[in-house]
Design an enzyme around this catalytic site. Structure first.
Site, PDB file in Angstrom:
ATOM      1  CE  LYS A 184      -3.821   2.473   0.330  1.00 48.59           C
ATOM      2  NZ  LYS A 184      -3.600   3.758   0.891  1.00 48.59           N
ATOM      3  CG  HIS A 187      -1.625   2.112  -4.191  1.00 51.80           C
ATOM      4  ND1 HIS A 187      -2.109   3.289  -3.631  1.00 51.80           N
ATOM      5  CD2 HIS A 187      -2.518   1.781  -5.150  1.00 51.80           C
ATOM      6  CE1 HIS A 187      -3.229   3.632  -4.227  1.00 51.80           C
ATOM      7  NE2 HIS A 187      -3.505   2.738  -5.157  1.00 51.80           N
ATOM      8  CG  ASN A 188      -0.788   5.530  -0.682  1.00 53.68           C
ATOM      9  OD1 ASN A 188      -1.433   4.645  -1.237  1.00 53.68           O
ATOM     10  ND2 ASN A 188      -1.250   6.188   0.356  1.00 53.68           N
ATOM     11  CD  GLU A 191      -2.675   8.108  -4.144  1.00 54.60           C
ATOM     12  OE1 GLU A 191      -3.054   6.934  -3.944  1.00 54.60           O
ATOM     13  OE2 GLU A 191      -2.859   9.019  -3.327  1.00 54.60           O
TER      14      GLU A 191
HETATM   15  P1  NBP Z   1      -8.748   9.516  10.119  1.00 55.07           P
HETATM   16  O1  NBP Z   1      -7.419   9.065   9.664  1.00 55.07           O
HETATM   17  O2  NBP Z   1      -9.072  10.948  10.088  1.00 55.07           O
HETATM   18  O3  NBP Z   1      -8.951   8.989  11.642  1.00 55.07           O
HETATM   19  C1  NBP Z   1     -10.104   9.318  12.362  1.00 55.07           C
HETATM   20  C2  NBP Z   1     -10.563   8.141  13.192  1.00 55.07           C
HETATM   21  O4  NBP Z   1      -9.542   7.740  14.122  1.00 55.07           O
HETATM   22  C3  NBP Z   1     -11.775   8.517  14.035  1.00 55.07           C
HETATM   23  O5  NBP Z   1     -12.645   7.413  14.082  1.00 55.07           O
HETATM   24  C4  NBP Z   1     -11.155   8.827  15.382  1.00 55.07           C
HETATM   25  O6  NBP Z   1     -12.044   8.716  16.453  1.00 55.07           O
HETATM   26  C5  NBP Z   1     -10.124   7.743  15.449  1.00 55.07           C
HETATM   27  N1  NBP Z   1      -9.118   7.953  16.493  1.00 55.07           N
HETATM   28  C6  NBP Z   1      -8.160   8.901  16.621  1.00 55.07           C
HETATM   29 BR1  NBP Z   1      -7.897  10.279  15.473  1.00 55.07          BR
HETATM   30  N2  NBP Z   1      -7.429   8.779  17.724  1.00 55.07           N
HETATM   31  C7  NBP Z   1      -7.947   7.714  18.361  1.00 55.07           C
HETATM   32  C8  NBP Z   1      -7.611   7.073  19.568  1.00 55.07           C
HETATM   33  N3  NBP Z   1      -6.610   7.486  20.323  1.00 55.07           N
HETATM   34  N4  NBP Z   1      -8.368   6.028  19.956  1.00 55.07           N
HETATM   35  C9  NBP Z   1      -9.393   5.605  19.192  1.00 55.07           C
HETATM   36  N5  NBP Z   1      -9.736   6.153  17.997  1.00 55.07           N
HETATM   37  C10 NBP Z   1      -9.011   7.198  17.590  1.00 55.07           C
HETATM   38  O7  NBP Z   1      -9.928   8.694   9.392  1.00 55.07           O
HETATM   39  P2  NBP Z   1     -10.086   8.255   7.860  1.00 55.07           P
HETATM   40  O8  NBP Z   1      -9.756   9.355   6.927  1.00 55.07           O
HETATM   41  O9  NBP Z   1     -11.403   7.587   7.780  1.00 55.07           O
HETATM   42  O10 NBP Z   1      -8.944   7.142   7.670  1.00 55.07           O
HETATM   43  C11 NBP Z   1      -8.863   5.952   8.453  1.00 55.07           C
HETATM   44  C12 NBP Z   1      -7.594   5.222   8.045  1.00 55.07           C
HETATM   45  O11 NBP Z   1      -7.685   4.876   6.646  1.00 55.07           O
HETATM   46  C13 NBP Z   1      -6.323   6.065   8.176  1.00 55.07           C
HETATM   47  O12 NBP Z   1      -5.247   5.249   8.514  1.00 55.07           O
HETATM   48  C14 NBP Z   1      -6.117   6.630   6.796  1.00 55.07           C
HETATM   49  O13 NBP Z   1      -4.783   6.974   6.532  1.00 55.07           O
HETATM   50  C15 NBP Z   1      -6.580   5.453   5.939  1.00 55.07           C
HETATM   51  N6  NBP Z   1      -7.049   5.823   4.586  1.00 55.07           N
HETATM   52  C16 NBP Z   1      -7.771   6.943   4.389  1.00 55.07           C
HETATM   53  C17 NBP Z   1      -8.212   7.257   3.102  1.00 55.07           C
HETATM   54  C18 NBP Z   1      -9.052   8.477   2.840  1.00 55.07           C
HETATM   55  O14 NBP Z   1      -9.348   8.727   1.657  1.00 55.07           O
HETATM   56  N7  NBP Z   1      -9.443   9.228   3.851  1.00 55.07           N
HETATM   57  C19 NBP Z   1      -7.921   6.384   2.048  1.00 55.07           C
HETATM   58  C20 NBP Z   1      -7.211   5.221   2.293  1.00 55.07           C
HETATM   59  C21 NBP Z   1      -6.773   4.945   3.577  1.00 55.07           C
HETATM   60  P3  NBP Z   1     -12.815  10.019  16.989  1.00 55.07           P
HETATM   61  O15 NBP Z   1     -14.031  10.176  16.123  1.00 55.07           O
HETATM   62  O16 NBP Z   1     -13.138   9.686  18.382  1.00 55.07           O
HETATM   63  O17 NBP Z   1     -11.879  11.186  16.870  1.00 55.07           O
END
Ligand code: NBP
Length: 471
Positions: A184, A187-188, A191
């Site tokens: 992954k 991949h990035n 990208e």
């Molecule tokens: P984020 O990367 O913005 O993470 C937010 C989530 O992490 C929320 O549910 C938040 O809970 C939780 N969280 C955090 Br911040 N600190 C925490 C802790 N100490 N304990 C428990 N939960 C915690 O979310 P995302 O953009 O949906 O991405 C999720 C993963 O997927 C990441 O690793 C990201 O790199 C990867 N990813 C993202 C994309 C994209 O397009 N966004 C694409 C591919 C992969 P809360 O609501 O309580 O703050």
């Protein structure tokens, strides 16, 4: 509804919500948990209402909702949050339970987690998931690595929720340890390279031909007829979008400072560590850093204004299309080379044809090129470089003059094309029978007695360049 859930998901930000909905729509009962309770409540009330999705408001309750062995996907922010959540879960888990980290975790963190959790009887899968929020909902490309027995237990679910390419679902077990997150990461990195090349093409079109965003949108769409690249496709759509407030092209109103979350930088760092040149990818990372030098760019541009620009001929577009094609292939070639080296260095035994196959849909770098790359690895197994294959070598031989034309025009006109230039220098270096590295060796031997090899005889040599013994 009823009974225990097939799978659980923690982290209800954009990716987690969409993935949970995708899994539910494939026919599974899903338990969900988010650290901030209101997010869970909101999700259950709106997007997950009347769905087979069960909320939990503590980790203990969440675990109690799951069938054994428990299958838990983490979609939380990469880094320390993943460790916090794992530590919070462990008191409630039993031997044989499965944790799947679906975030963009750094592969070395994944390696540590795989080993640490194995000692505690927990099976861990470091799983790259690509495709953004749309992919998470409608079918992402899934790159799992880690405990193979755990993969076999979630294989059916993953196969049902993944995007579908011609040869099947875009998911495949990639290898032990951190193999999935490593793939992954690369991949990035690819990208980053392809995005930068498209951005440089846009810059060249507007600065040398004075094209409007709408005109460029049409050109990107035309170029994409053959490539079927997701990144070209969305670029065409971006060029067409008008700002609702002003009616101007939105692209003209967006600040030219690019952010990053680190996966491109990791790819470049890792390539340096393994001694694999990935100049297009590295140039893309540097270009994002340079974009953030906004103040300095202001000062530089006042002191050093761009040269007077002549308008390019319209046939420059043909050269640009071919240059973009070759440089894009180069970005993929660099990424595949890095995977090949990492596979032997870390013992992943990566199935490279499968990697190219599962990138054919659902993910950000999907493109027709990946069908060719899959064929190359399927037929030849390991290959020196995809550029040398029958699929691509005649394209490079026939079109390289156009990459030269693009890079030279950009140099004369003072338009930065770091990724195009890097692609050309990479090709020219690989195609050079003689490089000036003989002089580097002489210099090293001169100041540091590092020795050198000769062309005309075997052995290791040192020259007393400064006649130092007689001083
Ligand atoms: P984020 O990367 O913005 O993470 C937010 C989530 O992490 C929320 O549910 C938040 O809970 C939780 N969280 C955090 Br911040 N600190 C925490 C802790 N100490 N304990 C428990 N939960 C915690 O979310 P995302 O953009 O949906 O991405 C999720 C993963 O997927 C990441 O690793 C990201 O790199 C990867 N990813 C993202 C994309 C994209 O397009 N966004 C694409 C591919 C992969 P809360 O609501 O309580 O703050």
């Amino acid at each position: 509804m009823g009974g225990k859930c097939d799978i659980g998901l923690i982290g209800l930000a954009v990716m987690g919500q969409n993935l949970a909905l995708n899994i539910e729509s494939a026919g599974y009962q899903v338990a969900v948990y988010n650290r901030t309770t209101t997010t869970t409540e909101e999700f259950i009330k709106k997007r997950a209402s009347n769905k087979n999705i069960n909320p939990a408001y503590s980790l203990e309750e969440f675990v109690s909702l799951l069938q054994v062995p428990r299958k838990i996907i983490l979609m939380v922010k990469a880094g320390a949050p993943v460790d916090y959540v794992i530590e919070g879960l462990l008191p409630y888990l039993e031997e044989g339970d499965i944790i799947i980290d679906g975030g963009n975790s750094y592969y070395r963190d994944t390696e540590r987690r795989v080993r640490g959790l194995k000692e505690r009887g927990i099976r861990f899968l470091g799983t790259g998931i690509s495709g953004g929020e749309y992919g998470a909902l409608h079918g992402p490309s899934i790159m799992p690595g880690g405990d193979e027995s755990a993969y076999r237990e979630v294989e059916e679910i993953f196969s049902k929720i993944a995007a579908r390419a011609e040869d099947g679902p875009c998911v495949s077990y990639l290898g032990e340890g951190s193999a999935g997150h490593y793939v992954k990461m690369v991949h990035n990195g690819i990208e980053y390279g392809v995005m930068e090349l498209i951005a440089e093409s846009y810059d060249l079109m507007r600065k040398t031909l004075g094209l409007s965003p709408a005109e460029m949108g049409g050109i990107f769409r035309e170029w994409n007829e053959e490539q079927q690249s997701y990144l070209l496709e969305i670029t065409g759509e971006i060029m067409d979008r008008e700002d609702q407030e002003t009616g101007k092209p939105l692209i003209d109103l967006i600040s030219d400072v690019a952010n990053q979350k680190g996966t491109g930088k990791w790819t470049a760092q890792e390539a340096l560590d393994l001694g694999v040149p990935v100049p297009v990818i590295t140039a893309a990372v540097n270009a994002r850093y340079l974009s953030s030098y906004k103040e300095e760019r202001g000062e530089f541009s006042r002191l050093f204004p761009a040269p007077e620009r002549k308008t390019a001929d319209r046939d420059f577009l043909v050269a640009l299309e071919e240059a973009l094609y070759l440089a894009t292939v180069t970005a993929y070639a660099e990424g595949m080379d890095l995977l090949k080296r990492a596979s032997s260095e870390y013992g992943y035994n990566l199935p490279l044809a499968e990697v190219a196959r599962i990138w054919q849909d659902g993910c950000i770098i999907r493109s027709n090129l990946l069908k060719q790359i899959q064929r190359i690895y399927k037929e030849a197994g390991e290959t020196a470089s995809i550029i040398l294959s029958d699929e691509f070598s005649s394209d490079f031989a026939g079109k390289i003059e156009n990459l030269r034309r693009v890079v030279s025009l950009a140099a004369v006109e003072g338009i930065p094309v770091p990724a195009f230039s890097a692609a050309l220098a990479y090709f020219d270096s690989l195609s050079a029978r003689d490089l000036p590295a003989n002089l580097i060796q002489a210099q090293r031997d001169y100041f540091g007695a590092h020795t050198y090899q000769r062309k005309d005889k075997e052995g290791t040599f040192h020259t007393d360049w400064q006649d130092i013994k007689n001083v």
